[in-house]
Design an enzyme around this catalytic site. Structure first.
Site, PDB file in Angstrom:
ATOM      1  N   HIS A   1      41.668  29.323  48.455  1.00  0.00           N
ATOM      2  CA  HIS A   1      41.691  30.726  47.880  1.00  0.00           C
ATOM      3  C   HIS A   1      40.601  30.463  46.381  1.00  0.00           C
ATOM      4  O   HIS A   1      41.146  30.552  45.186  1.00  0.00           O
ATOM      5  CB  HIS A   1      41.806  31.846  48.071  1.00  0.00           C
TER       6      HIS A   1
ATOM      7  N   GLU B   1      45.483  30.059  54.256  1.00  0.00           N
ATOM      8  CA  GLU B   1      43.898  30.210  55.031  1.00  0.00           C
ATOM      9  C   GLU B   1      43.609  29.164  54.244  1.00  0.00           C
ATOM     10  O   GLU B   1      42.520  28.786  53.741  1.00  0.00           O
ATOM     11  CB  GLU B   1      43.735  30.993  54.966  1.00  0.00           C
TER      12      GLU B   1
ATOM     13  N   ASP C   1      41.229  34.614  43.647  1.00  0.00           N
ATOM     14  CA  ASP C   1      40.463  34.458  44.829  1.00  0.00           C
ATOM     15  C   ASP C   1      39.281  33.834  45.157  1.00  0.00           C
ATOM     16  O   ASP C   1      38.765  34.067  43.750  1.00  0.00           O
ATOM     17  CB  ASP C   1      40.595  36.077  46.084  1.00  0.00           C
TER      18      ASP C   1
END
Length: 769
Positions: free
Chosen positions: A281, A344, A208
């Protein structure tokens, strides 16, 4: 309550005290549990028939495999070890057949995880067609042997016939090891506890923005750089003598460690699905290899929480990097699925990159969502060429996905429904109620966690049978998974505390046939708590812990007792002694003199469910609020663990890091002339918003009447707290105001980092009798 490094030590002490209480808190009337509680197994078996008579297990009882299969021998050893660790009873494993033994048999005809368990006066027999089924039968028998939690030299089992198999083939937990790194030993213990719940998939979030946690031999900077980040505020003072610099925060798993963990999980019928995030990420990877990025290079591995703009670019060289990484990942993880994240992915850098825009035109890709679809399809082609299947978070649907791809639906159920209607397999993982980093309760003493709440009952009530799907489409719902993100779970024990016992509710949803039985689950829950205690598994008892709430009424306090589930009978004392079932039964709010000590616990079947709550009710306490009892001025918050001291228990702050501001609602200020506040500082994990300008160089905690724009009635300068990384108590005079008012508490500051936080507030109690 404080949490942190000392949490397990505190838990263990409570467990010892509770064990003693559980042994002593018996009623004179025999317990009368619900009928299903006589077979206290979680998740509930598909079919249970209680028979006549009993089978007594002693140290002389043999655990025998009918054949000489290695799988059976392993399960037998596993079972005897569990019994020894939980009840102190040493059973011996062997082969053969013998009356009065516990027999394990592998035989054809049952499903891949199914088993039969027969307990009769002549012995107990577990029958299964696979190692997995045999394992789960052994876990169920162990649960029958651990319905009480004291050490034993003999255990009596009621005769019973159980046939059992799972509702869903994938029953999982996601563990985020990127935001905070967990030890390899903890990962194994987590896997152990999963197996005891018949959960069979560990989705392991390994990369991440905040860290890259898997060793990749071809790209060593992924771990030499990407696995480490700047430490928190207190950690900056820990200087590494070899470098003269602050010790970096992080860690990674070597390939040897991963092979060991994967094998350990495989023995317990748990498949580990690795997640390598892409295209977003990706800050940690791009910090290590900036040429992989699509925009401005990051200054380093991300230290805060949130969604960041770093995305991989779409050059062939970058796809070559990702394929190299996935090649090494596939060599370590034999799972059929490889998770690529895909959530995201902010497209700002793709939109602003002339090179990427030119590539999109050349590829005839209409927009950036479609570009992510292209990205996903290219990775899927590589994975399928190596015999693996791609799975990603539900955002990957937006750009289109290949026919063989599956999704994990976290933004509610719509992603799962869309996927299933389109012929794609889906795992249901909605944040409400299956985010286990969300808190389990509110109020003082609750553990760190994200601000929203998922209580045990909400997890249990989750219904994976979706009305929007036909029976054929429903077959594409292949599993259920709960997610544990670790932004606010900085230590291993806090992760376990967040997951258990909610994982028990999840397991019953995923394993047991519908309809579910909440009352039956509650009746079986006390034994599950006992198993956690016996095996020293950190867990939350928020569902049954008694909550004591009090308010001032004249010269006395009105005290209300409750627990989250309304399960059990609450007994209490007012003399400082521990409650038993002979203590007064709570029926209505109590009027108690000041000061008093209220000690209360919930009981079921004559047994105490959780360690009693001990609350000192006095005038000072009635004018005291923990930060978790205060209302935040704006938006959602989080219960954040203080980053100091470096060892020992730490405070928990209820805070919105963007605007650290709190409201004490309806405070009676009559006669109040002073205020104290315990404050601490945390590293800015999110970009803070605008705050009032300070009057002094170090800033202040201001107190305002009625609203945050109201009259300033106290100022507590922060100068004495600046050099203390832990908690500092501030004091000031409070301008007198009669009556009931809201009180706003807000920090002023000249710089964004650190962020100041309140631990508790005390109003100087008025001079009343």
């Amino acid at each position: 309550m404080q949490w942190g490094v000392g949490v397990k030590r505190s838990f263990s002490l409570s467990a010892l005290l509770l064990a003693a209480l559980l042994a002593g808190c018996q009623t004179s009337i025999p317990p009368a549990p619900l009928p299903r509680a006589t077979v206290s197994i979680i998740p509930a078996p598909a079919s249970v028939t209680v028979g006549q008579g009993h089978f007594t297990v002693t140290a002389a009882t043999q655990v025998l495999c009918a054949g000489k299969e290695a799988d059976c021998a392993w399960v037998a050893r596993y079972f005897t070890d569990l019994v020894k660790r939980s009840r102190g009873l040493q059973l011996n494993a062997g082969t053969g057949e013998q009356s009065g033994a516990i027999s394990l048999r592998l035989a054809p005809g049952l499903g891949p995880e199914a088993y039969r368990l027969d307990v009769a006066p002549g012995g107990a027999t577990i029958t299964a067609s696979t190692r997995a089924g045999l394992l789960y039968g052994a876990v169920s028998l162990w649960q029958l042997l651990t319905q009480e939690q004291s050490a034993a030299t003999s255990i009596e089992l009621a005769s019973v016939h159980i046939t059992d198999s799972p509702r869903f083939g994938m029953r999982g937990l996601m563990l985020d090891s990127a935001r905070h790194f967990q030890s390899a030993a903890f990962i194994k213990s987590f896997i152990d506890t999963m197996a005891l719940h018949k959960l069979n998939v560990l989705h392991w979030h390994l990369t991440d923005d905040q860290g890259w946690r898997i060793e990749i031999k071809k790209y060593p900077r992924l771990t030499s750089i990407g696995a480490w980040r700047t430490p928190d505020q207190a950690g900056l003072k820990e200087i590494d003598p070899t470098t003269g610099r602050p010790r970096p925060y992080g860690g990674f798993y070597t390939q040897d460690q991963i092979r060991d963990i994967v094998a350990y999980a495989r023995d317990r019928n748990i498949t580990i699905i690795p997640e390598i995030e892409m295209p977003g990420h990706a800050t940690a990877a791009i910090a290590a290899y900036p040429e992989l990025g699509s925009g401005e290079a990051p200054r380093g591995v991300e230290t805060g929480w949130g969604i960041f703009p770093q995305l991989y670019n779409i050059d062939d060289k970058t796809f070559g990097f990702l394929e190299d990484v996935l090649t090494e990942v596939m060599a370590l993880f034999p799972s059929s699925y490889i998770h690529i994240g895909g959530d995201e992915a902010i497209k700002d850098y793709w939109k602003s990159s002339p090179k990427i825009q030119a590539q999109m035109r050349a590829l005839k890709i209409a927009d950036e969502k479609a570009l992510q679809g292209y990205f996903t399809a290219r990775i899927e082609k590589f994975l399928s060429g190596h015999g693996r299947r791609l799975i990603g978070w539900d955002e990957i649907l937006e750009g289109g996905i290949p026919a063989s791809a599956s999704i994990t639906s976290w933004r509610g159920l719509d992603g799962g429904i869309t996927a299933a209607k389109s012929g794609h397999d889906a795992v249901l993982s909605p944040e409400k109620p299956l985010y286990f980093d969300w808190r389990q309760s509110s109020g003082a003493g609750e553990a760190p966690g994200a601000g929203r709440i998922n209580i045990l009952r909400e997890v249990y009530d989750f219904n994976p049978a979706l009305d929007a799907l036909t029976p054929e489409q429903q077959r594409h719902i292949v599993g259920i998974q709960a997610n544990t993100w670790t932004e606010y779970l900085a230590q291993d024990d806090l992760v376990a505390n967040a997951v258990f016992p909610r994982a028990a509710a999840l397991a019953e949803v995923a394993w047991s046939p519908a309809p579910k039985d909440w009352d039956g689950f509650l009746a079986r829950l006390p034994a599950q708590y006992g198993r956690y205690r016996m095996l020293d598994i950190p867990h939350s008892e928020a569902a049954v812990k008694v909550k004591v709430e009090s308010r001032y009424e004249g010269d006395r306090a009105a005290v209300t007792l409750s627990n989250q589930t309304n399960f059990g009978d609450i007994h209490y004392t007012l003399d400082g002694s521990l409650p038993t079932t002979s203590s007064p039964l709570y029926r209505a709010p109590l009027a108690v003199p000041l000061p008093s000590v209220v000690t209360a616990g919930a009981f079921h079947g004559g047994h105490l469910l959780s360690y009693p709550t001990i609350a000192k009710v006095d005038l000072a306490g009635l004018y005291h609020r923990d930060s978790q009892d205060l209302k935040l001025c704006d938006g959602r918050g989080a219960a954040v663990l203080d980053d100091a001291p470096r060892s020992g228990p730490r405070a928990v702050f209820w805070i919105n890091a963007v605007r650290p501001c709190w409201i004490w609602e309806k405070a009676d200020l009559s006669g109040v002339t002073a205020i104290s506040a315990a404050v601490g500082q945390i590293t800015a994990s999110r970009k803070p918003g605008a705050m009032p300008a300070p009057s002094t160089p170090d800033g202040e905690l201001e107190v305002h009447l009625d609203t945050c724009e109201g009259a300033r009635i106290a100022v507590l300068p922060l100068a004495s707290a600046v050099k203390n990384d832990a908690i500092t108590t501030l004091q000031a005079a409070l301008a007198p105001h009669a009556g009931v008012h809201d009180v706003c508490l807000i920090f002023t500051r000249a710089r964004p980092d650190p962020i100041w936080a309140i631990n508790w507030v005390q109003l100087g109690p008025p001079l009343k009798p």
